[in-house]
Design a protein around this motif. Structure first.
Motif, PDB file in Angstrom:
ATOM      1  N   PHE A  57       0.817  -1.214   0.000  1.00  0.00           N
ATOM      2  CA  PHE A  57       0.000   0.000   0.000  1.00  0.00           C
ATOM      3  C   PHE A  57       0.846   1.257   0.000  1.00  0.00           C
ATOM      4  O   PHE A  57       2.057   1.243   0.226  1.00  0.00           O
ATOM      5  CB  PHE A  57      -0.935   0.009   1.220  1.00  0.00           C
ATOM      6  CG  PHE A  57      -0.239   0.128   2.556  1.00  0.00           C
ATOM      7  CD1 PHE A  57      -0.061   1.365   3.151  1.00  0.00           C
ATOM      8  CD2 PHE A  57       0.234  -0.998   3.220  1.00  0.00           C
ATOM      9  CE1 PHE A  57       0.565   1.493   4.380  1.00  0.00           C
ATOM     10  CE2 PHE A  57       0.865  -0.896   4.447  1.00  0.00           C
ATOM     11  CZ  PHE A  57       1.031   0.360   5.033  1.00  0.00           C
ATOM     12  N   GLY A  58       0.160   2.368  -0.262  1.00  0.00           N
ATOM     13  CA  GLY A  58       0.711   3.694  -0.087  1.00  0.00           C
ATOM     14  C   GLY A  58      -0.299   4.537   0.644  1.00  0.00           C
ATOM     15  O   GLY A  58      -1.507   4.370   0.448  1.00  0.00           O
ATOM     16  N   ASN A  59       0.169   5.438   1.518  1.00  0.00           N
ATOM     17  CA  ASN A  59      -0.743   6.323   2.234  1.00  0.00           C
ATOM     18  C   ASN A  59      -0.151   7.725   2.312  1.00  0.00           C
ATOM     19  O   ASN A  59       0.890   8.000   1.713  1.00  0.00           O
ATOM     20  CB  ASN A  59      -1.082   5.760   3.620  1.00  0.00           C
ATOM     21  CG  ASN A  59       0.145   5.578   4.501  1.00  0.00           C
ATOM     22  OD1 ASN A  59       1.206   6.171   4.259  1.00  0.00           O
ATOM     23  ND2 ASN A  59       0.015   4.753   5.529  1.00  0.00           N
ATOM     24  N   SER A  60      -0.813   8.608   3.052  1.00  0.00           N
ATOM     25  CA  SER A  60      -0.370  10.001   3.103  1.00  0.00           C
ATOM     26  C   SER A  60       0.985  10.139   3.780  1.00  0.00           C
ATOM     27  O   SER A  60       1.728  11.094   3.511  1.00  0.00           O
ATOM     28  CB  SER A  60      -1.414  10.852   3.833  1.00  0.00           C
ATOM     29  OG  SER A  60      -1.632  10.365   5.152  1.00  0.00           O
ATOM     30  N   ALA A  61       1.331   9.204   4.652  1.00  0.00           N
ATOM     31  CA  ALA A  61       2.630   9.254   5.323  1.00  0.00           C
ATOM     32  C   ALA A  61       3.738   8.714   4.446  1.00  0.00           C
ATOM     33  O   ALA A  61       4.904   9.103   4.585  1.00  0.00           O
ATOM     34  CB  ALA A  61       2.572   8.469   6.638  1.00  0.00           C
ATOM     35  N   SER A  62       3.391   7.821   3.534  1.00  0.00           N
ATOM     36  CA  SER A  62       4.402   7.160   2.700  1.00  0.00           C
ATOM     37  C   SER A  62       3.752   6.706   1.396  1.00  0.00           C
ATOM     38  O   SER A  62       3.172   5.629   1.326  1.00  0.00           O
ATOM     39  CB  SER A  62       4.994   5.958   3.442  1.00  0.00           C
ATOM     40  OG  SER A  62       5.960   5.309   2.659  1.00  0.00           O
ATOM     41  N   ALA A  63       3.841   7.534   0.376  1.00  0.00           N
ATOM     42  CA  ALA A  63       3.211   7.220  -0.907  1.00  0.00           C
ATOM     43  C   ALA A  63       3.910   6.041  -1.579  1.00  0.00           C
ATOM     44  O   ALA A  63       5.118   5.851  -1.438  1.00  0.00           O
ATOM     45  CB  ALA A  63       3.248   8.431  -1.821  1.00  0.00           C
ATOM     46  N   LEU A  64       3.134   5.264  -2.316  1.00  0.00           N
ATOM     47  CA  LEU A  64       3.659   4.154  -3.104  1.00  0.00           C
ATOM     48  C   LEU A  64       4.028   4.658  -4.489  1.00  0.00           C
ATOM     49  O   LEU A  64       3.274   5.411  -5.105  1.00  0.00           O
ATOM     50  CB  LEU A  64       2.629   3.040  -3.190  1.00  0.00           C
ATOM     51  CG  LEU A  64       2.979   1.780  -3.987  1.00  0.00           C
ATOM     52  CD1 LEU A  64       2.252   0.563  -3.392  1.00  0.00           C
ATOM     53  CD2 LEU A  64       2.613   1.916  -5.467  1.00  0.00           C
ATOM     54  N   SER A  65       5.169   4.213  -4.987  1.00  0.00           N
ATOM     55  CA  SER A  65       5.605   4.591  -6.335  1.00  0.00           C
ATOM     56  C   SER A  65       6.475   3.486  -6.906  1.00  0.00           C
ATOM     57  O   SER A  65       7.429   3.054  -6.259  1.00  0.00           O
ATOM     58  CB  SER A  65       6.390   5.903  -6.290  1.00  0.00           C
ATOM     59  OG  SER A  65       6.946   6.208  -7.562  1.00  0.00           O
TER      60      SER A  65
END
Length: 213
Positions: A57-65
């Motif tokens: 996953f990715g979230n506001s604290a740690s985006a997925l890329s």
């Protein structure tokens, strides 16, 4: 010829409070070679024996890329963004489908044993050959789905065929269960480009093992 390189994770995001060590150990990138559509690699997360991954996953604290440094992803018209769209029965009719770029947890292709789901991800850029990115999305399985369990210390995360560029780069976060059934998370782990076996060997030596938090 397949080449498998194991690398430690780089750049894990520090949490505001202290956290217990997780079973995550780094990444393995397996090169499948170039079948005429670009260099294909398979990405695995390395985790402790008896543990599992339930979500990427990715979230506001740690985006997925996930992207190709200076290049693009090969995407087949009959494929899709996840392993649920990859029907291996079509490979004899459309051989290049086997080298489509897609994500997963545990399972290479669609089928009765593949229960992968996803939520909150806009796949348009990825399906057009560009970056896969989200700050509020995930692909996941439930904790009772066998495909999330490690096999020989690894869980398959995705296949990526790279057209040009210098290699696969990315940042992802994981959630899963440890050997005691407790939920764990690892946020913002990254890996360096994987342009080829010889260069990758050098990078792996520099990466070392991840620092336990």
């Amino acid at each position: 010829m397949k080449t498998t390189i194991t690398m430690g994770a780089l750049g894990a995001i520090a949490l505001a409070t202290s956290a217990q060590a997780t079973p995550f150990q780094g990444f393995t990138i397996e090169s499948m070679g170039d079948m005429g559509y670009g260099e294909t690699v398979r990405l695995y997360a390395n985790i402790d024996s008896g543990t599992r991954i339930d979500a990427v996953f990715g979230n506001s604290a740690s985006a997925l890329s996930i992207s190709v440094d200076g290049g693009s992803f090969f995407q087949h018209a009959l494929g899709g963004p996840t392993s649920q769209s990859i029907n291996s029965a079509f490979f004899p009719l459309a051989p290049s489908l086997e080298w489509d770029s897609y994500v997963s947890i545990g399972e290479l292709y669609s089928g009765a044993s593949n229960n992968l789901l996803d939520i909150g991800i806009n796949w348009a850029s990825f399906e057009g050959g560009g970056e896969l990115a989200t700050d509020n999305g995930s692909w996941f399985v439930t904790p009772v789905d066998p495909q999330g369990a490690e096999v020989n210390g690894m869980v398959f995360i995705g296949q990526f065929t790279m057209v040009g560029g210098s290699g696969l780069i990315g940042q992802v976060s994981f959630q899963g269960k440890d050997a005691d059934g407790n939920t764990w998370q690892e946020l913002g782990v990254t890996w360096v480009p994987a342009p080829g076996a010889m260069a990758l060997l050098g990078l792996a030596g520099l990466a070392g093992r991840r620092r336990r938090r």
